[in-house]
Scaffold this active site. Structure first.
Site, PDB file in Angstrom:
ATOM      1  N   TYR A  65       0.838  -1.202   0.000  1.00 40.94           N
ATOM      2  CA  TYR A  65       0.000   0.000   0.000  1.00 40.94           C
ATOM      3  C   TYR A  65       0.875   1.255   0.000  1.00 40.94           C
ATOM      4  O   TYR A  65       1.828   1.380   0.762  1.00 40.94           O
ATOM      5  CB  TYR A  65      -0.921   0.031   1.220  1.00 40.94           C
ATOM      6  CG  TYR A  65      -1.559   1.390   1.420  1.00 40.94           C
ATOM      7  CD1 TYR A  65      -2.556   1.829   0.558  1.00 40.94           C
ATOM      8  CD2 TYR A  65      -1.127   2.246   2.432  1.00 40.94           C
ATOM      9  CE1 TYR A  65      -3.123   3.085   0.699  1.00 40.94           C
ATOM     10  CE2 TYR A  65      -1.690   3.500   2.592  1.00 40.94           C
ATOM     11  CZ  TYR A  65      -2.682   3.923   1.720  1.00 40.94           C
ATOM     12  OH  TYR A  65      -3.234   5.159   1.861  1.00 40.94           O
ATOM     13  N   HIS A  95      -0.760  17.335  -1.896  1.00 36.93           N
ATOM     14  CA  HIS A  95      -1.174  17.785  -0.566  1.00 36.93           C
ATOM     15  C   HIS A  95      -0.696  19.203  -0.254  1.00 36.93           C
ATOM     16  O   HIS A  95      -0.884  19.682   0.879  1.00 36.93           O
ATOM     17  CB  HIS A  95      -0.663  16.821   0.508  1.00 36.93           C
ATOM     18  CG  HIS A  95      -1.612  15.702   0.793  1.00 36.93           C
ATOM     19  ND1 HIS A  95      -2.788  15.881   1.482  1.00 36.93           N
ATOM     20  CD2 HIS A  95      -1.581  14.387   0.456  1.00 36.93           C
ATOM     21  CE1 HIS A  95      -3.429  14.737   1.577  1.00 36.93           C
ATOM     22  NE2 HIS A  95      -2.726  13.805   0.956  1.00 36.93           N
ATOM     23  N   ASN A 207       2.157  10.521   6.891  1.00 38.19           N
ATOM     24  CA  ASN A 207       1.029   9.754   7.400  1.00 38.19           C
ATOM     25  C   ASN A 207       1.200   9.493   8.898  1.00 38.19           C
ATOM     26  O   ASN A 207       1.363   8.355   9.338  1.00 38.19           O
ATOM     27  CB  ASN A 207       0.947   8.434   6.625  1.00 38.19           C
ATOM     28  CG  ASN A 207      -0.377   7.731   6.794  1.00 38.19           C
ATOM     29  OD1 ASN A 207      -0.463   6.536   6.594  1.00 38.19           O
ATOM     30  ND2 ASN A 207      -1.424   8.444   7.158  1.00 38.19           N
ATOM     31  N   ARG A 291     -11.705  30.702  47.950  1.00 40.51           N
ATOM     32  CA  ARG A 291     -11.820  29.528  48.815  1.00 40.51           C
ATOM     33  C   ARG A 291     -11.687  28.219  48.030  1.00 40.51           C
ATOM     34  O   ARG A 291     -11.092  27.246  48.505  1.00 40.51           O
ATOM     35  CB  ARG A 291     -13.172  29.561  49.536  1.00 40.51           C
ATOM     36  CG  ARG A 291     -13.294  28.522  50.622  1.00 40.51           C
ATOM     37  CD  ARG A 291     -14.681  28.347  51.213  1.00 40.51           C
ATOM     38  NE  ARG A 291     -15.667  29.355  50.932  1.00 40.51           N
ATOM     39  CZ  ARG A 291     -16.987  29.129  50.950  1.00 40.51           C
ATOM     40  NH1 ARG A 291     -17.447  27.924  51.222  1.00 40.51           N
ATOM     41  NH2 ARG A 291     -17.839  30.090  50.693  1.00 40.51           N
TER      42      ARG A 291
END
Length: 522
Positions: A65, A95, A207, A291
């Site tokens: 892949y 990208h 990735n 407080r």
């Protein structure tokens, strides 16, 4: 300080398969440390085995892949053997569509170091030369210009990390000494040869969760310091309001065993004068923002250990896909790029930090209001006599602090629940971790601005309280803090602009210039 001077003074962080800490990344980000790739031959051989295994699979016509297939939903597309070498360069090219402000140089160094840490684990199938190239760029101060917007946090930080991949190959632009320079020119002038990415190396760089994890490391450092600073401000606010220190009694807190909350209460006990606990005229119970301050600050204090664990586990993970098991000679397809742990950590952190801003904002409201500040002037104005009529003290500062607080609170909507199905429904459940981390940094910035406003306020309040009650003096730690603040902030006796002082205080805060608790009490 110039880069050459920094190199002589900073420590070295070694990148190998050993575990790193948040501080290793933040020290590199801020120039306190350098990144050094291990020269250990055992480590380098382990890295090389992954790349060699992939090369052998390719020679044997294996299907891998992102190496012999397209990416994402295009995994069913087979890439012809003669085009395999071009594929990683196409990945970072398409990208290149990020927008928004560029990450700062410090953030960019953190991103590069975080990606180097993951790839150094030896399960990404990359070459030693790729790791060395990232280290070279860090050493030379050549930092990719990375747009901050465009990641959904699974399949990792693809778009922002494409800018790192491109720069490694001499494309796009870099920061060099704060100036934008074409990467090809910057590498050439630094004597660095551009890479030609091997199969899977583009995918290995992009990735993964490096951007969100790097931002999380930087956020953690700031949140941890804000925990201590908010406690110190609370102590000064309590003193200025003539508060009851018995609200932080050790026995009282022993019955509610949250250790972070108990630590905050212990710090407050150290800061506040014990001889005034039972002085006449005090309210029996201070209002909640004083407080209950340990209960508010303590939520973040108790969250910090698990936040560290989650961030450091991600930092020390191999988080790309596929994972290359060179020893077992397997290619393992999974989803380690999913940034859910960082998303949850950042969504949680921004909630707890925004609550600090809200706490400080409420403390300020008490301090400036003459109905609640136990005898101090309205708006903590230092003006006296006829001129008091035209002076307004910290009135506008409170308005600004309220605006910053409101914006911080607005940003606490969790990003991680806004998953969007994308990329042809391949990425149909995504983490939004990078958006969560960016939101968290913005909330931290706003909280720091509120804290800066409160530092001016409590410095003014303590100064006025010592005039009203000259027989009660701050403890040593508060006195030291007030003296440090006095170097930057004069009492507000006549109205003046305060933004220059606010900016100085923010610089001090982000440099962690004031030693708080751990450094003082050892």
């Amino acid at each position: 300080m110039h880069l050459a001077d920094l190199k002589n003074t900073r420590r070295a962080v070694r990148f190998d398969r050993e575990r790193l800490r948040i501080e290793d990344i933040t020290d590199i980000a801020h120039g306190r440390a350098s990144a050094e790739l291990s020269v250990d031959p055992v480590f380098r051989a382990a890295i090389a085995r992954g790349a060699d295994f992939l090369d052998r699979l390719l020679r044997e016509d294996g299907t891998i892949y992102g190496v012999t297939t397209g990416y994402g939903d295009s995994c069913t597309v087979t890439v012809p053997p003669e085009l395999v070498a071009e594929l990683p360069h196409h990945l970072y090219t398409y990208h290149g569509c990020g927008l928004g402000e560029f990450f700062t140089p410090a953030q960019t160094r953190a991103i590069m170091a975080t990606r180097l840490a993951s790839l150094s684990k030896g399960f990404s199938g990359v070459s030693v030369e790729l790791l060395a190239q990232i280290a070279r760029l860090l050493d030379a101060g050549l930092l990719p210009l990375i747009p901050s917007e465009g990641s959904v946090g699974a399949s990792g930080d693809l778009t922002p990390l494409s800018y790192l991949a491109a720069v490694l190959c001499g494309e796009r632009e870099v920061w060099r000494d704060g100036v934008q320079v074409p990467a090809e020119q910057a590498l050439r002038e630094a004597g660095i040869a551009p890479l030609r990415l091997r199969p899977k190396e583009g995918l290995a760089i992009m990735n993964g969760t490096a951007v969100m994890t790097a931002l999380a490391c930087l956020a953690y450092e700031r949140a941890e310091y804000l925990t201590r600073l908010t406690t110190r401000i609370t102590a000064m606010a309590s003193f200025a309001l003539d508060g009851n220190a018995h609200h932080f009694d050790e026995t009282l807190f022993s019955v509610k065993p949250h250790p972070g909350m108990q630590q905050v209460a212990a710090w407050l006990r150290e800061d506040l004068p014990t001889d005034s606990w039972e002085r006449n005229g005090k309210r029996l119970q201070d209002r909640y923002s004083i407080r209950c301050a340990p209960h508010v600050i303590g939520v973040l204090a108790d969250a910090l250990p698990w936040l560290r664990s989650s961030i450091e586990n991600e930092l020390n993970s191999a988080n790309d896909n596929p994972i290359i098991d060179a020893e077992g000679e397997r290619v393992l397809h999974g989803g380690h790029f999913y940034g859910g742990h960082i998303a949850f950590a950042m969504d949680s952190m921004k909630n707890t930090v925004a609550n600090l801003a809200d706490l400080l904002d409420r403390q300020m409201a008490l301090l400036v209001d003459s109905r609640y500040n136990q005898g101090l002037p309205a708006n903590l104005s230092g003006a006296t006599g006829p001129r008091a009529a035209i002076n307004h003290g910290l009135k506008a500062l409170q308005i600004s602090a309220s605006a910053w607080t409101a914006e911080a609170l607005k940003l606490t909507m969790p990003a991680s629940v806004f998953s969007r199905s994308t990329e042809c429904h391949n990425q149909d459940k995504v983490s939004m971790g990078t958006i969560a981390a960016r939101d968290c940094l913005r909330v931290l910035e706003l909280c720091e601005q509120v804290a800066a406003a409160l530092l001016i306020t409590v410095r003014q309040g303590v100064w006025l309280r010592c005039k009203v009650n000259p027989d009660v003096l701050p403890q040593a730690a508060l006195t030291a803090m007030l003296e440090a603040l006095a170097a930057d902030i004069a009492p507000v006796e006549e109205d003046r602009r305060l933004d220059p002082e606010l900016r100085v205080l923010l610089e001090r805060m982000r440099a962690q210039a004031w030693p708080l608790y751990g450094a003082e009490h050892g």
